[in-house]
Scaffold this motif. Structure first.
Motif, short mmCIF file in Angstrom:
data_model
loop_
_atom_site.label_atom_id
_atom_site.label_comp_id
_atom_site.label_asym_id
_atom_site.label_seq_id
_atom_site.Cartn_x
_atom_site.Cartn_y
_atom_site.Cartn_z
N VAL A 104 -6.90 -6.30 21.66
CA VAL A 104 -6.07 -5.34 20.88
C VAL A 104 -5.84 -4.19 21.29
N LYS A 105 -4.34 -3.88 21.01
CA LYS A 105 -3.67 -2.84 21.71
C LYS A 105 -3.55 -1.55 20.87
N ASP A 106 -3.31 -2.01 19.38
CA ASP A 106 -3.04 -0.90 18.43
C ASP A 106 -3.57 -1.26 17.07
N CYS A 107 -4.11 -0.41 16.23
CA CYS A 107 -4.53 -0.84 15.07
C CYS A 107 -4.51 0.23 14.09
N ALA A 108 -3.96 0.03 12.65
CA ALA A 108 -3.60 0.80 11.64
C ALA A 108 -4.43 0.24 10.41
N THR A 109 -5.20 1.24 9.82
CA THR A 109 -6.13 0.73 8.88
C THR A 109 -5.82 1.42 7.52
N LEU A 110 -5.94 0.76 6.41
CA LEU A 110 -5.83 1.23 5.05
C LEU A 110 -6.88 0.89 4.42
N VAL A 111 -7.66 1.82 3.79
CA VAL A 111 -8.94 1.70 2.81
C VAL A 111 -8.47 2.31 1.34
N THR A 112 -8.53 1.28 0.30
CA THR A 112 -8.23 1.71 -1.05
C THR A 112 -9.39 1.51 -1.69
N ASP A 113 -9.67 1.54 -2.98
CA ASP A 113 -10.83 1.60 -3.70
C ASP A 113 -11.67 0.36 -3.60
N GLU A 114 -11.07 -0.68 -3.19
CA GLU A 114 -11.86 -2.00 -3.18
C GLU A 114 -11.28 -2.99 -1.95
N VAL A 116 -9.55 -3.32 2.25
CA VAL A 116 -9.21 -2.69 3.53
C VAL A 116 -8.17 -3.62 4.12
N LEU A 117 -6.95 -3.14 4.58
CA LEU A 117 -5.98 -3.81 5.09
C LEU A 117 -5.86 -3.26 6.43
N VAL A 118 -6.13 -4.13 7.49
CA VAL A 118 -5.99 -3.97 8.95
C VAL A 118 -4.83 -4.68 9.38
N SER A 119 -3.98 -3.75 9.91
CA SER A 119 -2.72 -4.39 10.82
C SER A 119 -2.99 -4.13 12.35
N TYR A 120 -3.02 -4.83 13.01
CA TYR A 120 -3.09 -4.81 14.52
C TYR A 120 -2.32 -5.48 15.41
N VAL A 121 -2.13 -4.90 16.64
CA VAL A 121 -1.34 -5.61 17.66
C VAL A 121 -2.10 -6.27 18.88
N VAL A 163 1.83 -1.52 5.63
CA VAL A 163 0.41 -0.98 5.67
C VAL A 163 0.61 0.67 5.49
N GLU A 164 1.43 1.05 6.49
CA GLU A 164 1.69 2.47 6.62
C GLU A 164 2.51 3.09 5.21
N ASN A 165 3.26 2.33 4.66
CA ASN A 165 4.05 2.75 3.59
C ASN A 165 2.78 2.79 2.29
N HIS A 175 2.84 1.35 -10.00
CA HIS A 175 2.96 -0.11 -9.42
C HIS A 175 2.12 -0.05 -8.02
N VAL A 176 1.32 0.79 -7.72
CA VAL A 176 0.38 0.53 -6.38
C VAL A 176 -0.26 -0.85 -6.33
N SER A 177 -0.95 -1.26 -7.35
CA SER A 177 -1.59 -2.62 -7.32
C SER A 177 -0.66 -3.69 -6.99
N ASP A 178 0.43 -3.84 -7.46
CA ASP A 178 1.50 -4.62 -7.29
C ASP A 178 1.90 -4.61 -5.73
N SER A 179 2.05 -3.30 -5.34
CA SER A 179 2.49 -3.16 -3.85
C SER A 179 1.30 -3.54 -2.97
N ILE A 180 0.14 -3.40 -3.17
CA ILE A 180 -0.98 -3.86 -2.30
C ILE A 180 -1.15 -5.35 -2.37
N ASP A 181 -0.90 -5.90 -3.69
CA ASP A 181 -1.05 -7.29 -3.69
C ASP A 181 -0.12 -8.01 -3.03
N ASN A 182 1.27 -7.55 -3.23
CA ASN A 182 2.21 -8.11 -2.38
C ASN A 182 2.24 -8.06 -0.87
#
Length: 233
Positions: A104-114, A116-121, A163-165, A175-182
């Motif tokens: 794993v060389k790169d990792c970006a993590t988003l934590v919402t209220d329920e 966790v979205l983890v994007s990595y290289v 994930v960054e967006n 529309h945050v829930s729709d964006s996360i679901d998509n």
């Protein structure tokens, strides 16, 4: 003899009275601050919620211990104060731990209220290799967050921008829930998620169909969100 007995009785009453006064004072200190919290490490600030900011070795040496009691008036702590996490700090911890994983060389993590979205290289390109890395990243995130969270991972570099967006939004964004679901739908479609957690939970920590679930307990791939480049392949 009677005088001696009376003297001892008076002394006993005096000591008992002093002890009671001490207990009452202790109780007053005990219920200082939020009214029902005891922290043995800091009697001036009974709920030492900022203790993790201590500098030096002490921060890593202290145990975490807090005891709660109902106040004499029976007040109960509001549910909104019952449990909360520093989402930014948790995201930072997950990303740091993930880049320490081999391949794993790169990792970006988003934590919402329920979620966790983890994007990595990763430099793994074969199916088994990608699956094993996804499993390690997913388990790393789950070791940090509260148990009710669901974790979704992706090694698709294009989704790291998605994930960054999402990080620019918050729980009140339109529309945050729709964006996360998509985004989750694309992560499930494009990337392995690792092994199932147990017989009752899938790879993302969602309850399996064998258990009673709410409508939003399990994410499904949204066919309307499949990338056009995948359709053309």
């Amino acid at each position: 003899m009677k005088k001696t007995f009376v003297s001892f009785a008076i002394i006993g009453l005096t000591v008992t009275s002093a002890g009671c006064n001490g207990i009452n004072k202790s109780n007053e200190e005990m219920f200082h601050d939020n009214g029902n919290t005891i922290n043995v490490n800091d009697r001036e600030d009974l709920y030492n919620k900022d203790s993790w900011t201590k500098k030096g070795s002490q921060r890593g040496e202290d145990f975490g211990y807090v005891r709660h009691q109902k106040t004499p008036g029976g007040n109960v702590m509001p549910m909104k104060d019952m449990y909360s996490i520093n989402r930014e700090q948790v995201a930072d911890t997950i990303s740091k731990m993930s880049v320490a994983i081999p391949h794993v060389k790169d990792c970006a993590t988003l934590v919402t209220d329920e979620e966790v979205l983890v994007s990595y290289v990763t430099d793994k390109t074969d199916k088994d290799g990608r699956f094993n890395v996804a499993d390690q990243v997913k388990k790393t995130a789950m070791s940090v967050i509260p148990r009710w969270y669901h974790v979704y991972v992706t090694d698709d570099k294009a989704l790291m921008r998605d994930v960054e967006n999402l990080a620019k939004m918050d729980t009140d964004s339109q529309h945050v829930s729709d964006s996360i679901d998509n985004t989750i739908s694309l992560m499930l479609q494009d990337s392995p998620q690792g092994r199932e957690i147990n017989n009752g939970e899938n790879a993302n920590g969602e309850m399996s169909s064998d258990y009673e679930m709410q409508d939003d307990d399990v994410h499904q791939i949204n066919p309307d969100k499949i990338r056009k480049d995948n359709i053309m392949d």
